[in-house]
Design a protein around this motif. Structure first.
Motif, mmCIF file in Angstrom:
data_model
loop_
_atom_site.group_PDB
_atom_site.id
_atom_site.type_symbol
_atom_site.label_atom_id
_atom_site.label_comp_id
_atom_site.label_asym_id
_atom_site.label_seq_id
_atom_site.Cartn_x
_atom_site.Cartn_y
_atom_site.Cartn_z
ATOM 1 N N LEU A 145 0.730 -1.124 0.138
ATOM 2 C CA LEU A 145 -0.010 0.050 -0.121
ATOM 3 C C LEU A 145 0.813 1.322 0.121
ATOM 4 O O LEU A 145 1.746 1.401 0.679
ATOM 5 N N CYS A 146 0.641 2.087 -0.985
ATOM 6 C CA CYS A 146 1.332 3.480 -0.985
ATOM 7 C C CYS A 146 0.477 4.436 -0.803
ATOM 8 O O CYS A 146 -0.471 4.629 -1.598
ATOM 9 N N VAL A 147 0.644 5.577 -0.106
ATOM 10 C CA VAL A 147 0.011 6.707 -0.012
ATOM 11 C C VAL A 147 0.906 8.056 -0.171
ATOM 12 O O VAL A 147 2.106 8.072 0.218
ATOM 13 N N ILE A 148 0.358 8.879 -1.018
ATOM 14 C CA ILE A 148 0.902 9.966 -1.704
ATOM 15 C C ILE A 148 0.073 10.947 -1.058
ATOM 16 O O ILE A 148 -1.063 11.215 -1.544
ATOM 17 N N THR A 149 0.681 12.125 -0.247
ATOM 18 C CA THR A 149 -0.216 13.348 -0.039
ATOM 19 C C THR A 149 0.197 14.707 -0.898
ATOM 20 O O THR A 149 1.158 14.384 -1.584
ATOM 21 N N PRO A 150 -0.462 15.762 -0.949
ATOM 22 C CA PRO A 150 -0.179 16.771 -1.825
ATOM 23 C C PRO A 150 0.976 17.327 -1.447
ATOM 24 O O PRO A 150 1.446 17.368 -0.322
ATOM 25 N N GLY A 151 1.779 17.615 -2.591
ATOM 26 C CA GLY A 151 3.223 18.064 -2.294
ATOM 27 C C GLY A 151 4.284 17.298 -2.436
ATOM 28 O O GLY A 151 5.241 17.819 -2.716
ATOM 29 N N GLN A 152 3.971 16.121 -2.065
ATOM 30 C CA GLN A 152 5.161 15.143 -2.127
ATOM 31 C C GLN A 152 5.580 14.763 -3.387
ATOM 32 O O GLN A 152 4.683 14.713 -4.212
ATOM 33 N N VAL A 153 6.733 14.485 -3.691
ATOM 34 C CA VAL A 153 7.357 14.225 -4.915
ATOM 35 C C VAL A 153 7.678 12.538 -4.917
ATOM 36 O O VAL A 153 8.118 11.992 -4.129
ATOM 37 N N HIS A 154 7.130 11.932 -6.057
ATOM 38 C CA HIS A 154 7.340 10.393 -6.110
ATOM 39 C C HIS A 154 7.243 10.141 -7.676
ATOM 40 O O HIS A 154 6.900 10.844 -8.569
ATOM 41 N N HIS A 155 7.783 8.863 -7.876
ATOM 42 C CA HIS A 155 7.662 8.216 -9.165
ATOM 43 C C HIS A 155 8.098 6.955 -8.974
ATOM 44 O O HIS A 155 8.147 6.115 -7.925
ATOM 45 N N TRP A 156 7.633 6.115 -10.197
ATOM 46 C CA TRP A 156 7.940 4.628 -10.220
ATOM 47 C C TRP A 156 9.132 4.437 -11.004
ATOM 48 O O TRP A 156 9.229 4.896 -12.124
ATOM 49 N N ALA A 157 10.086 3.728 -10.485
ATOM 50 C CA ALA A 157 11.617 3.379 -10.899
ATOM 51 C C ALA A 157 11.550 1.791 -11.619
ATOM 52 O O ALA A 157 11.258 0.970 -10.735
ATOM 53 N N ASP A 158 11.913 1.909 -12.833
ATOM 54 C CA ASP A 158 12.048 0.787 -13.102
ATOM 55 C C ASP A 158 10.783 -0.429 -13.261
ATOM 56 O O ASP A 158 11.011 -1.583 -13.059
ATOM 57 N N ALA A 159 9.671 0.400 -13.175
ATOM 58 C CA ALA A 159 8.374 -0.521 -12.933
ATOM 59 C C ALA A 159 7.999 -1.362 -14.030
ATOM 60 O O ALA A 159 8.158 -0.821 -15.375
ATOM 61 N N ASP A 160 7.721 -2.615 -13.978
ATOM 62 C CA ASP A 160 7.107 -3.230 -15.145
ATOM 63 C C ASP A 160 5.926 -4.157 -14.704
ATOM 64 O O ASP A 160 5.938 -4.954 -13.571
ATOM 65 N N GLY A 161 4.711 -4.212 -15.342
ATOM 66 C CA GLY A 161 3.654 -5.014 -15.150
ATOM 67 C C GLY A 161 2.919 -4.598 -13.756
ATOM 68 O O GLY A 161 2.436 -5.457 -13.183
ATOM 69 N N LEU A 162 2.855 -3.210 -13.572
ATOM 70 C CA LEU A 162 2.214 -2.657 -12.296
ATOM 71 C C LEU A 162 0.894 -3.113 -12.470
ATOM 72 O O LEU A 162 0.296 -2.848 -13.416
ATOM 73 N N ALA A 163 0.301 -3.698 -11.394
ATOM 74 C CA ALA A 163 -1.256 -4.073 -11.104
ATOM 75 C C ALA A 163 -1.592 -3.684 -9.980
ATOM 76 O O ALA A 163 -1.037 -3.621 -9.033
ATOM 77 N N GLY A 164 -3.038 -3.331 -9.774
ATOM 78 C CA GLY A 164 -3.540 -2.956 -8.606
ATOM 79 C C GLY A 164 -4.611 -1.942 -8.894
ATOM 80 O O GLY A 164 -5.036 -1.628 -9.935
ATOM 81 N N GLN A 165 -5.100 -1.396 -7.753
ATOM 82 C CA GLN A 165 -6.029 -0.318 -7.406
ATOM 83 C C GLN A 165 -5.553 1.112 -7.140
ATOM 84 O O GLN A 165 -4.599 1.227 -6.351
ATOM 85 N N VAL A 166 -5.995 2.180 -8.046
ATOM 86 C CA VAL A 166 -5.483 3.429 -7.637
ATOM 87 C C VAL A 166 -6.660 4.187 -7.263
ATOM 88 O O VAL A 166 -7.655 4.521 -7.910
ATOM 89 N N VAL A 167 -6.568 5.194 -6.130
ATOM 90 C CA VAL A 167 -7.698 5.929 -5.616
ATOM 91 C C VAL A 167 -7.112 7.282 -5.510
ATOM 92 O O VAL A 167 -5.922 7.523 -4.974
ATOM 93 N N LEU A 168 -7.760 8.234 -6.302
ATOM 94 C CA LEU A 168 -7.580 9.669 -5.997
ATOM 95 C C LEU A 168 -8.508 10.539 -5.591
ATOM 96 O O LEU A 168 -9.727 10.128 -5.847
ATOM 97 N N PHE A 169 -8.134 11.527 -4.940
ATOM 98 C CA PHE A 169 -9.305 12.490 -4.443
ATOM 99 C C PHE A 169 -8.684 13.448 -3.843
ATOM 100 O O PHE A 169 -7.530 13.668 -3.414
ATOM 101 N N ASN A 170 -9.573 14.689 -3.713
ATOM 102 C CA ASN A 170 -9.063 16.288 -3.209
ATOM 103 C C ASN A 170 -9.468 16.093 -1.801
ATOM 104 O O ASN A 170 -10.108 15.069 -1.265
ATOM 105 N N GLU A 171 -8.842 16.998 -1.133
ATOM 106 C CA GLU A 171 -8.801 17.111 0.215
ATOM 107 C C GLU A 171 -10.539 17.305 0.632
ATOM 108 O O GLU A 171 -11.028 16.912 1.968
#
Length: 305
Positions: free
Chosen positions: A76-102
């Motif tokens: 489980l990965c959680v990213i909050t507003p303003g944090q810097v992130h990315h996926w490195a050397d990712a392949d075949g990513l699967a799962g669920q993504v939830v996006l929402f404003n505060e």
């Protein structure tokens, strides 16, 4: 070489949810494919919104604020507003993504503080919560796709449960963190800013009502919410402006006056800066043709000032 002569580094891209009209739900859920390619972006970027990712397959790593964590699904990965992130050397990513404003979170909940706690780690295994989290996300996906009566309330309640389950999974002893005095003060401040006329008041006036100094209020609110009291006041003012523009026949000038803006032109600049739309265009979209409240992707946008 002087600072004036140094080449200017490119700004980190800022992504926002595509929710320009008030009847578009500030929430989305889907797979990496349905949300879109930016959900698996390999370049450092940041958001104006929250993102919860439940990775069930694939390889590579998630990098959050320079912390590198190799993927070992389920995670489980959680990213909050303003944090810097990315996926490195990712392949075949699967799962669920939830996006929402505060503003999709319940106004008096501690969900925002919980999300900031969860975001201190790039990823963590859900442990015994894996099954319940997967089932909950599946149910949220059905509610989002089918748009049955009351779906907004169901999604908000389900999101709250998801956050609590994630907290429980991340706690070493399975216990949720206690709410401290900073959270209590921040919650009291948030409730006060929800009253009419928030834009007319200063941070100092709120501090006096709460019986603390303005400096203490600012420090405590920032620690508990990650935002300044002034930014929270702007957020509430924008929300009230949306309500007046969509729920009344007041002119833009009258809305500005109701909110405490002496200069309507300044109100228009404020509203455009906060929403990306002029008050007139926002109102026109709100009363126009009904659109599907779901959103399917995130889009890049220029950095906020």
């Amino acid at each position: 070489m002087s600072d004036l002569c140094k080449p200017r580094l490119p700004a980190i891209p800022l992504h926002r949810l595509e929710v320009p009209l008030p009847h578009l739900l500030p929430f989305a859920i889907g797979t990496f494919d349905t949300i879109g390619p930016l959900s698996r972006a390999a370049f450092p970027h940041r958001h104006t919104f929250y993102e919860i990712v439940y990775v069930t397959g694939g390889r590579g790593a998630h990098v959050l604020d320079l912390a590198h964590r190799t993927l070992e699904p389920p995670q489980l990965c959680v990213i909050t507003p303003g944090q810097v992130h990315h996926w490195a050397d990712a392949d075949g990513l699967a799962g669920q993504v939830v996006l929402f404003n505060e503003d999709f979170l319940p106004p008096d909940s501690q969900d925002a503080a919980a999300l900031r706690t969860l975001a201190t780690r790039p990823a963590h295994p859900p442990g015994d919560e894996s099954g319940p989290i997967a089932a909950l996300l599946a149910d949220m996906g059905r509610e989002y796709r089918e748009l049955r009566s009351g779906y907004q309330g169901v999604l908000r309640a389900s999101l709250h449960i998801l956050i609590l389950r994630a907290l429980r999974a991340g706690a070493p002893d399975g216990r949720l963190p206690d709410r401290d005095r900073a959270d209590e003060l921040a919650a009291a401040f948030t409730r006060l800013t929800g009253r009419p006329g928030a834009a007319r008041r200063s941070v100092g006036s709120y501090a006096r009502e709460l019986g603390v100094s303005a400096g203490h209020l600012s420090t405590t609110v920032r620690r508990a919410t990650g935002r300044t009291p002034a930014s929270l006041i702007r957020q509430q003012t924008t929300l009230e402006a949306k309500r007046l523009l969509t729920g009344t026949r007041l002119t833009v000038r009258q809305v500005a006056s109701e909110l405490g803006f002496a200069d309507p032109a300044y109100f228009c600049r404020f509203f455009r800066r906060e929403t990306g739309l002029s008050p007139g265009r926002f109102r026109a979209g709100a009363v126009g043709k009904h659109h599907d409240p779901r959103i399917g992707s995130i889009a890049a946008a220029p950095d906020d000032p």
